[in-house]
Design a protein around this motif. Structure first.
Motif, PDB file in Angstrom:
ATOM      1  N   LEU A  95       0.826  -1.207   0.000  1.00  0.00           N
ATOM      2  CA  LEU A  95       0.000   0.000   0.000  1.00  0.00           C
ATOM      3  C   LEU A  95       0.862   1.260   0.000  1.00  0.00           C
ATOM      4  CD1 LEU A  95      -3.057  -0.424   2.328  1.00  0.00           C
ATOM      5  CD2 LEU A  95      -3.032   0.368   0.008  1.00  0.00           C
ATOM      6  N   ALA A  96       1.976   1.236   0.758  1.00  0.00           N
ATOM      7  CA  ALA A  96       2.756   2.459   0.916  1.00  0.00           C
ATOM      8  C   ALA A  96       3.583   2.775  -0.319  1.00  0.00           C
ATOM      9  CB  ALA A  96       3.677   2.340   2.125  1.00  0.00           C
ATOM     10  N   SER A  97       3.956   1.752  -1.120  1.00  0.00           N
ATOM     11  CA  SER A  97       4.807   2.018  -2.277  1.00  0.00           C
ATOM     12  C   SER A  97       4.059   1.781  -3.584  1.00  0.00           C
ATOM     13  CB  SER A  97       6.046   1.130  -2.211  1.00  0.00           C
ATOM     14  OG  SER A  97       5.658  -0.212  -2.252  1.00  0.00           O
ATOM     15  N   ALA A  98       2.737   1.737  -3.533  1.00  0.00           N
ATOM     16  CA  ALA A  98       1.893   1.549  -4.728  1.00  0.00           C
ATOM     17  C   ALA A  98       2.278   0.293  -5.493  1.00  0.00           C
ATOM     18  CB  ALA A  98       1.933   2.780  -5.631  1.00  0.00           C
ATOM     19  N   GLY A 132       9.036   4.183   0.435  1.00  0.00           N
ATOM     20  CA  GLY A 132       7.880   4.277   1.295  1.00  0.00           C
ATOM     21  C   GLY A 132       7.107   5.552   1.086  1.00  0.00           C
ATOM     22  N   LEU A 133       6.431   5.992   2.142  1.00  0.00           N
ATOM     23  CA  LEU A 133       5.608   7.193   2.041  1.00  0.00           C
ATOM     24  C   LEU A 133       6.478   8.445   1.933  1.00  0.00           C
ATOM     25  CD1 LEU A 133       2.823   6.489   4.616  1.00  0.00           C
ATOM     26  CD2 LEU A 133       2.625   6.616   2.162  1.00  0.00           C
TER      27      LEU A 133
END
Lengths: 81, 159
Positions: free
Chosen positions: B149-152, B158-159
């Motif tokens: 989720l954080a790195s698509a 990361g974010l």
């Protein structure tokens, strides 16, 4: 079980739920949703269901809030409707 | 204390010094608490699922403060893959083993037919084995959910 305490926490839960669906800012909504989860955890612990309260504190207030925020950072922060 | 300070200052990436220091202080205690919850899960509140989420959230905290790349130094993608699969294998394998020796699926008491130990003891330790499997599976899934989720989906930054 103290019914006065139950009533206070339940009122706060309802207020948080209404706020979470009415706020335009999605980041704020997810933070309010974390507060809602934590109040649910308090309610369950007060009613004697410690195991459910533990699950709600770890999954609802902890990990799912982080996952919501990670999803919002990858999409848009303002809601369109 | 000096070694700790050097460790915090020498790691590149991440955000603020205060956030990095506090995360470095918090992660070992969260992991210890997660192990406590898993090990004491069968006779007190908690259990495999909650302990697994706690262990996973320690890694998520590390990835949040230092970046996804840095958290992969402590648990690589292959180790994550192995953790999840071994956890599921312990859970399903122990259940099917109980069914093979003459009970139902996850009927720990039936193991007393092959390995001589009192029936209550088998029920006690059987739940423990299953909780360890559930904890490993949940921990790996939580960490990989955050990475994706954080790195698509790229698992690079990361974010």
């Amino acid at each position: 079980m103290i019914w006065q305490l139950d009533l206070i926490i339940l009122a706060l839960v309802v207020i948080c739920a209404l706020a979470a669906i009415n706020v335009r800012d999605l980041l704020g909504a997810s933070v309010i949703f974390g507060v809602y989860s934590f109040l649910m955890c308090l309610l369950w612990a007060e009613m004697g269901a410690v195991d459910v309260a533990f699950t709600e504190a770890t999954v609802g207030a902890g990990v799912s809030t982080i996952l919501f925020i990670a999803a919002i950072f990858r999409t848009t922060r303002r809601s369109k409707d | 204390m000096r070694r700790f300070r050097e460790q915090v200052q020498n790691t590149e990436g991440g955000t603020d010094l205060i956030i990095r220091t506090s995360v470095r202080l918090m992660v070992p205690f969260i992991q210890l608490f997660g192990l406590y919850v898993i090990v004491h899960g069968h006779y007190s509140p908690g259990g495999g699922f909650q302990g697994g989420v706690l262990l996973g959230s320690a890694f998520i905290l590390l990835a949040l403060a230092y970046g996804v790349e840095y958290s992969k130094k402590y648990m690589s993608e292959f180790a994550n893959f192995l953790t999840v699969n071994i956890g599921v294998f312990i859970f399903v394998g122990f259940g099917i083993l109980c069914a093979l020796v003459g009970g139902f699926f996850l009927d720990y008491g039936a193991m007393a037919n092959v390995f001589p130990m009192p029936l209550p003891e088998w029920r006690y330790w059987g739940v423990f084995v299953v909780e360890v499997g559930v904890g490993m599976g949940v921990m790996g899934i939580m960490v990989s959910l955050y990475w994706d989720l954080a790195s698509a989906g790229s698992r690079k930054e990361g974010l």
